[in-house]
Design a protein around this motif. Structure first.
Motif, PDB file in Angstrom:
ATOM      1  N   ALA A 179       0.908  -1.219  -0.049  1.00 45.86           N
ATOM      2  CA  ALA A 179       0.056  -0.114  -0.039  1.00 45.86           C
ATOM      3  C   ALA A 179       1.160   1.147   0.008  1.00 45.86           C
ATOM      4  N   TYR A 180       2.182   1.116   0.330  1.00 44.77           N
ATOM      5  CA  TYR A 180       2.751   1.932   0.549  1.00 44.77           C
ATOM      6  C   TYR A 180       3.823   2.374  -0.597  1.00 44.77           C
ATOM      7  N   ALA A 181       4.368   1.507  -1.749  1.00 41.77           N
ATOM      8  CA  ALA A 181       5.389   0.925  -2.892  1.00 41.77           C
ATOM      9  C   ALA A 181       5.325   2.616  -3.179  1.00 41.77           C
ATOM     10  N   ALA A 182       6.784   2.776  -3.535  1.00 43.53           N
ATOM     11  CA  ALA A 182       7.232   4.202  -4.835  1.00 43.53           C
ATOM     12  C   ALA A 182       6.226   4.210  -5.461  1.00 43.53           C
ATOM     13  N   SER A 183       5.690   5.274  -5.734  1.00 41.84           N
ATOM     14  CA  SER A 183       5.188   5.433  -7.599  1.00 41.84           C
ATOM     15  C   SER A 183       6.458   5.321  -8.503  1.00 41.84           C
ATOM     16  N   TRP A 184       7.258   5.462  -7.775  1.00 42.59           N
ATOM     17  CA  TRP A 184       8.484   5.637  -8.925  1.00 42.59           C
ATOM     18  C   TRP A 184       9.321   4.170  -9.062  1.00 42.59           C
ATOM     19  N   GLU A 185       9.185   3.481  -8.479  1.00 47.76           N
ATOM     20  CA  GLU A 185       9.867   1.761  -8.265  1.00 47.76           C
ATOM     21  C   GLU A 185       8.688   1.432  -8.410  1.00 47.76           C
ATOM     22  N   PRO A 186       8.157   0.786  -9.813  1.00 49.55           N
ATOM     23  CA  PRO A 186       6.724  -0.057  -9.716  1.00 49.55           C
ATOM     24  C   PRO A 186       7.343  -1.774  -8.980  1.00 49.55           C
ATOM     25  N   LEU A 187       6.226  -1.893  -8.131  1.00 53.25           N
ATOM     26  CA  LEU A 187       6.860  -3.905  -7.874  1.00 53.25           C
ATOM     27  C   LEU A 187       6.699  -4.435  -9.523  1.00 53.25           C
ATOM     28  N   PRO A 188       8.090  -5.624  -9.419  1.00 51.03           N
ATOM     29  CA  PRO A 188       7.839  -6.747 -10.100  1.00 51.03           C
ATOM     30  C   PRO A 188       6.705  -7.590 -10.330  1.00 51.03           C
ATOM     31  N   ASP A 189       6.706  -7.320 -11.798  1.00 48.34           N
ATOM     32  CA  ASP A 189       5.185  -8.521 -12.005  1.00 48.34           C
ATOM     33  C   ASP A 189       6.151 -10.054 -12.164  1.00 48.34           C
ATOM     34  N   ASP A 190       6.469 -10.723 -10.764  1.00 45.39           N
ATOM     35  CA  ASP A 190       7.084 -11.718 -10.302  1.00 45.39           C
ATOM     36  C   ASP A 190       6.540 -13.209  -9.749  1.00 45.39           C
ATOM     37  N   GLY A 191       5.024 -12.925  -9.866  1.00 41.40           N
ATOM     38  CA  GLY A 191       3.539 -13.621  -9.474  1.00 41.40           C
ATOM     39  C   GLY A 191       3.898 -13.785  -8.153  1.00 41.40           C
ATOM     40  N   LEU A 192       4.642 -13.212  -6.766  1.00 36.88           N
ATOM     41  CA  LEU A 192       5.034 -13.388  -6.292  1.00 36.88           C
ATOM     42  C   LEU A 192       3.395 -12.763  -4.611  1.00 36.88           C
ATOM     43  N   PRO A 193       3.036 -13.568  -3.900  1.00 36.50           N
ATOM     44  CA  PRO A 193       1.586 -12.804  -3.127  1.00 36.50           C
ATOM     45  C   PRO A 193       2.237 -11.191  -2.552  1.00 36.50           C
ATOM     46  N   ARG A 194       1.488 -10.111  -3.043  1.00 30.12           N
ATOM     47  CA  ARG A 194       1.202  -9.134  -2.172  1.00 30.12           C
ATOM     48  C   ARG A 194       0.305  -8.899  -1.094  1.00 30.12           C
ATOM     49  N   PHE A 195       0.439  -8.293  -0.388  1.00 29.76           N
ATOM     50  CA  PHE A 195       0.294  -7.795   1.060  1.00 29.76           C
ATOM     51  C   PHE A 195       0.022  -5.983   1.393  1.00 29.76           C
ATOM     52  N   PRO A 196      -1.507  -5.787   1.402  1.00 32.71           N
ATOM     53  CA  PRO A 196      -0.491  -4.330   1.489  1.00 32.71           C
ATOM     54  C   PRO A 196      -0.622  -3.240   2.908  1.00 32.71           C
TER      55      PRO A 196
END
Length: 106
Positions: free
Chosen positions: A84-101
Motif C-alpha cells: 500500500a506504500y509502494a513508491a510511485s517511481w519504482e513499480p513492484l515487479p510482476d513476479d507472481g509473488l503474493p502481495r500484502f498491503p
C-alpha cells in the motif's frame, strides 16, 4: 518507514530462525534506534549501514537486512509486504509473488 530509513523504494529483509543469529565481529560499533510502535533498527555506528531489526516484544524475531550479507544469502523473495506504500517511481515487479498491503498475516 522503509523508504525513509533506507532512501530506496523498499528494504529487502529476511527473518531468521530463532537462535540462529549472532554478531560475529564489530558488535561494539552497532547502534540502535527504537521507533514508537515498531521494531528496533540496528545499524553500524561507523558507516550507517542498516544491519538488522528486532521485535521489542519478542527478541527472537529478527529481520536481517539482506544488503548487509556478503555473498548469496541462499534465499529468494517469497512475498511483498506493505505494498500500500509502494513508491510511485519504482513499480513492484510482476513476479507472481503474493502481495500484502500491510504486514504479512501470521
Amino acid at each position: 518507514r522503509c523508504q525513509r530509513r533506507t532512501g530506496t523504494a523498499a528494504a529487502a529483509s529476511a527473518r531468521v530462525a530463532p537462535g540462529s543469529f549472532r554478531v560475529v565481529r564489530g558488535e561494539e560499533h552497532i547502534r540502535a534506534w527504537a521507533p514508537e510502535g515498531g521494531f528496533e533498527k540496528h545499524f553500524c555506528g561507523l558507516c550507517g549501514s542498516a544491519l538488522f531489526s528486532l521485535n521489542p516484544d519478542d527478541r527472537s524475531a529478527i529481520g536481517v537486512r539482506l544488503g548487509a550479507v556478503d555473498g548469496d544469502p541462499g534465499i529468494r523473495p517469497m512475498w511483498h509486504t506493505f505494498t500500500a506504500y509502494a513508491a510511485s517511481w519504482e513499480p513492484l515487479p510482476d513476479d507472481g509473488l503474493p502481495r500484502f498491503p500491510e504486514s504479512k498475516p501470521v
